[in-house]
Scaffold this motif. Structure first.
Motif, PDB file in Angstrom:
ATOM      1  N   ASP A   1     -10.991   2.118   6.531  1.00 33.35           N
ATOM      2  CA  ASP A   1     -10.418   2.152   5.183  1.00 33.35           C
ATOM      3  C   ASP A   1      -8.884   2.155   5.276  1.00 33.35           C
ATOM      4  OD1 ASP A   1      -9.711   2.570   2.581  1.00 33.35           O
ATOM      5  OD2 ASP A   1     -10.690   4.533   2.386  1.00 33.35           O
ATOM      6  N   HIS A   2      -8.240   1.214   4.575  1.00 31.21           N
ATOM      7  CA  HIS A   2      -6.782   1.114   4.701  1.00 31.21           C
ATOM      8  C   HIS A   2      -6.061   2.333   4.138  1.00 31.21           C
ATOM      9  CE1 HIS A   2      -5.502  -0.620   0.529  1.00 31.21           C
ATOM     10  NE2 HIS A   2      -6.603   0.054   0.410  1.00 31.21           N
ATOM     11  N   GLN A   3      -6.692   3.072   3.237  1.00 28.46           N
ATOM     12  CA  GLN A   3      -6.040   4.289   2.737  1.00 28.46           C
ATOM     13  C   GLN A   3      -5.893   5.327   3.851  1.00 28.46           C
ATOM     14  OE1 GLN A   3      -4.486   4.723  -0.049  1.00 28.46           O
ATOM     15  NE2 GLN A   3      -5.084   2.745  -0.922  1.00 28.46           N
TER      16      GLN A   3
ATOM     17  N   ASN B   1       5.846   5.728  -2.286  1.00 30.25           N
ATOM     18  CA  ASN B   1       6.998   5.602  -1.404  1.00 30.25           C
ATOM     19  C   ASN B   1       7.946   4.528  -1.919  1.00 30.25           C
ATOM     20  OD1 ASN B   1       6.093   7.323   1.084  1.00 30.25           O
ATOM     21  ND2 ASN B   1       4.326   6.028   0.613  1.00 30.25           N
ATOM     22  N   GLU B   2       9.222   4.655  -1.571  1.00 28.72           N
ATOM     23  CA  GLU B   2      10.178   3.591  -1.834  1.00 28.72           C
ATOM     24  C   GLU B   2      10.202   2.699  -0.595  1.00 28.72           C
ATOM     25  OE1 GLU B   2      14.983   2.947  -2.093  1.00 28.72           O
ATOM     26  OE2 GLU B   2      14.172   4.753  -3.058  1.00 28.72           O
TER      27      GLU B   2
ATOM     28  N   VAL C   1       7.632  -3.737  -4.037  1.00 28.68           N
ATOM     29  CA  VAL C   1       8.367  -3.647  -2.769  1.00 28.68           C
ATOM     30  C   VAL C   1       9.693  -4.394  -2.922  1.00 28.68           C
ATOM     31  CG1 VAL C   1       8.343  -4.260  -0.325  1.00 28.68           C
ATOM     32  CG2 VAL C   1       6.239  -3.499  -1.445  1.00 28.68           C
ATOM     33  N   ILE C   2      10.784  -3.789  -2.432  1.00 28.41           N
ATOM     34  CA  ILE C   2      12.093  -4.442  -2.459  1.00 28.41           C
ATOM     35  C   ILE C   2      12.199  -5.298  -1.200  1.00 28.41           C
ATOM     36  CG2 ILE C   2      14.587  -4.092  -2.590  1.00 28.41           C
ATOM     37  CD1 ILE C   2      13.630  -1.125  -3.557  1.00 28.41           C
ATOM     38  N   VAL C   3      12.176  -6.617  -1.385  1.00 30.07           N
ATOM     39  CA  VAL C   3      12.113  -7.552  -0.263  1.00 30.07           C
ATOM     40  C   VAL C   3      13.494  -8.182  -0.061  1.00 30.07           C
ATOM     41  CG1 VAL C   3      10.980  -9.587   0.701  1.00 30.07           C
ATOM     42  CG2 VAL C   3       9.685  -8.012  -0.763  1.00 30.07           C
ATOM     43  N   HIS C   4      14.064  -7.946   1.118  1.00 30.98           N
ATOM     44  CA  HIS C   4      15.353  -8.513   1.492  1.00 30.98           C
ATOM     45  C   HIS C   4      15.077  -9.655   2.473  1.00 30.98           C
ATOM     46  CE1 HIS C   4      17.252  -4.688   0.037  1.00 30.98           C
ATOM     47  NE2 HIS C   4      16.113  -4.179   0.499  1.00 30.98           N
ATOM     48  N   ARG C   5      15.275 -10.882   2.006  1.00 28.09           N
ATOM     49  CA  ARG C   5      15.006 -12.043   2.860  1.00 28.09           C
ATOM     50  C   ARG C   5      16.315 -12.548   3.462  1.00 28.09           C
ATOM     51  NH1 ARG C   5       9.891 -14.067   2.778  1.00 28.09           N
ATOM     52  NH2 ARG C   5       8.514 -13.361   1.085  1.00 28.09           N
ATOM     53  N   LEU C   6      16.337 -12.673   4.780  1.00 22.42           N
ATOM     54  CA  LEU C   6      17.521 -13.102   5.505  1.00 22.42           C
ATOM     55  C   LEU C   6      17.544 -14.617   5.641  1.00 22.42           C
ATOM     56  CD1 LEU C   6      17.357 -10.448   8.364  1.00 22.42           C
ATOM     57  CD2 LEU C   6      18.582 -10.280   6.189  1.00 22.42           C
TER      58      LEU C   6
ATOM     59  N   GLY D   1       0.816  -1.211   0.000  1.00 23.80           N
ATOM     60  CA  GLY D   1       0.000   0.000   0.000  1.00 23.80           C
ATOM     61  C   GLY D   1       0.845   1.255   0.000  1.00 23.80           C
ATOM     62  N   LEU D   2       1.907   1.273   0.805  1.00 25.40           N
ATOM     63  CA  LEU D   2       2.801   2.431   0.832  1.00 25.40           C
ATOM     64  C   LEU D   2       3.525   2.596  -0.501  1.00 25.40           C
ATOM     65  CD1 LEU D   2       4.312   1.991   4.406  1.00 25.40           C
ATOM     66  CD2 LEU D   2       2.829   3.872   3.661  1.00 25.40           C
TER      67      LEU D   2
END
Length: 401
Positions: free
Chosen positions: A384-386, A52-53, A73-78, A46-47
């Motif tokens: 509302d999620h917005q 947004n970045e 979304v940039i997902v960094h999985r550990l 949503g962001l």
């Protein structure tokens, strides 16, 4: 001959403003299926959709560390290992996150918990001077069954768990939780910081009442065309689904009802045995995991929604049911009373006969069911999620000033 200074200055355009760079940390993220994972995914996507970045740090779903762009979304999985006390979740191998934090260079960290990923991210943000927003989804009750904590030790274990939570979350600059009652819970447990309630929010355009006959939706899930009570969530101990199954024989005294359970969990086999033992094995349907894109149809298949759980800080599933126009029968516990006001009934946890009576009343009264459904939708419109996303953006700006 030198050019006039003003002619070159006039040609310079203002530098474009960089979007907010938000880092979200979480110990649970899809493909995990639980309330915190669902909220974190919807928050991140949503962001991102609002310009947004967004970066997410979470556990790897399969073991090795990865990085990818998913749904904007940039997902960094550990790197992760199986969580031995939970059949589906994994836990991140403890690590310092300074290098990753430096590479991302976020304006703000928004942590969704205080476990391995959460505390490592908070520590790295503190060392770097990055502002921290923290949202709590935690209750010790959610962990007791997986930790195999005996009943006699749960009060003491709960106190220790809350003490650890307070130590980690007290390092945040701004703290939120989904409901006022969830904020009061933190205060009651000795947490002295101010806590703001910000609803998890739901997508009211995806979840809405359906006017067409329900038979199409029931066919989609292999359900007979009967009055249907729906539950959505983990089939785990704190959801107390045995009470819903044990209520069904009493509901059947008044109407040809059935129960549909959406979700997975370690209580499924016990619930199947219970349903068979008390004679309702052919009336309880286990639908398993239903992809998020098919959840609106699952709600469309139902006449009423039941939530017997006693450890709900908000309950996204109940909100989605309400947005879909379903009456609600819920336990009078934790945050659920905030969601029941002229749109259904509350029952005291453990009072199976009361739950059965309320469900039968709703299923046998079409006019009441319609009135409760309209009230559910009206209440859901306040979540509302917005609006929730906009408030979080305001909080990020406030802590970065």
């Amino acid at each position: 001959m030198a050019m006039p200074l003003h002619s070159t200055v006039a040609e310079l355009a203002p530098a474009p403003a960089r979007p907010r760079r938000i880092l979200i940390s979480s110990d649970t993220y899809p493909p995990d299926v639980n309330g915190a994972a669902v909220f974190t995914h919807r928050l991140a996507t949503g962001l991102a959709a609002r310009g947004n970045e967004v970066h997410v740090i979470c556990q790897s779903a399969e073991g090795p560390a990865t990085a990818d762009v998913v749904d904007g979304v940039i997902v960094h999985r550990l790197r992760s290992a199986p969580l031995l006390v939970h059949p589906t979740m994994r836990v991140t191998v403890p690590t310092r996150l300074d290098r990753l934090m430096r590479a991302i260079d976020p304006d703000v960290l928004h942590t969704q918990g205080h476990f391995v990923v959460g505390r490592a991210a908070i520590a790295a943000a503190r060392r770097r001077g990055t502002p921290i927003v923290a949202t709590n989804h935690f209750m010790p009750d959610n962990l007791f069954q997986f930790g195999h904590i005996p009943e006699r030790l749960r009060v003491k274990a709960g106190r220790l768990a809350w003490r650890d939570f307070s130590r980690i979350f007290s390092r945040a600059d701004h703290i939120t939780t989904p409901t006022p009652l969830a904020a009061k819970l933190l205060s009651d447990q000795g947490f002295t910081r101010e806590v703001e309630s910000v609803s998890c929010g739901i997508d009211l355009t995806r979840f809405h009442p359906h006017t067409e006959p329900q038979v199409w939706a029931r066919k989609m899930f292999g359900l007979p065309d009967r009055p249907t009570v729906l539950f959505v969530g983990r089939l785990d101990e704190e959801k107390r689904l045995d009470e819903l199954v044990r209520a069904l024989p009493f509901v059947l005294n008044d109407t040809e009802a059935q129960v549909a359970l959406v979700g997975q969990g370690n209580q499924r086999s016990e619930l199947e045995r219970l349903a068979k033992r008390i004679g309702v094995g052919d009336r309880v349907f286990f639908l398993g995991f239903v992809p998020d894109e098919n959840m609106p149809q699952a709600f469309a298949a139902a006449d009423a929604f039941a939530m017997p759980g006693v450890a709900e800080l908000q309950s996204i599933a109940t909100l989605e049911a309400m947005a879909s126009g379903l009456p609600v029968v819920a336990a009078n516990a934790m945050a659920l009373p905030h969601l029941v006001n002229g749109n259904g009934f509350l029952f005291e946890p453990g009072d199976v006969l009361s739950m059965a009576r309320h469900l039968a009343t709703i299923l046998t009264d079409e006019e009441l069911r319609a009135r409760f459904g309209r009230a559910s939708r009206a209440l859901a419109l306040t979540h509302d999620h917005q609006s929730s996303l906009a408030r979080f953006e305001q909080i990020y700006d406030e802590v970065t000033l």
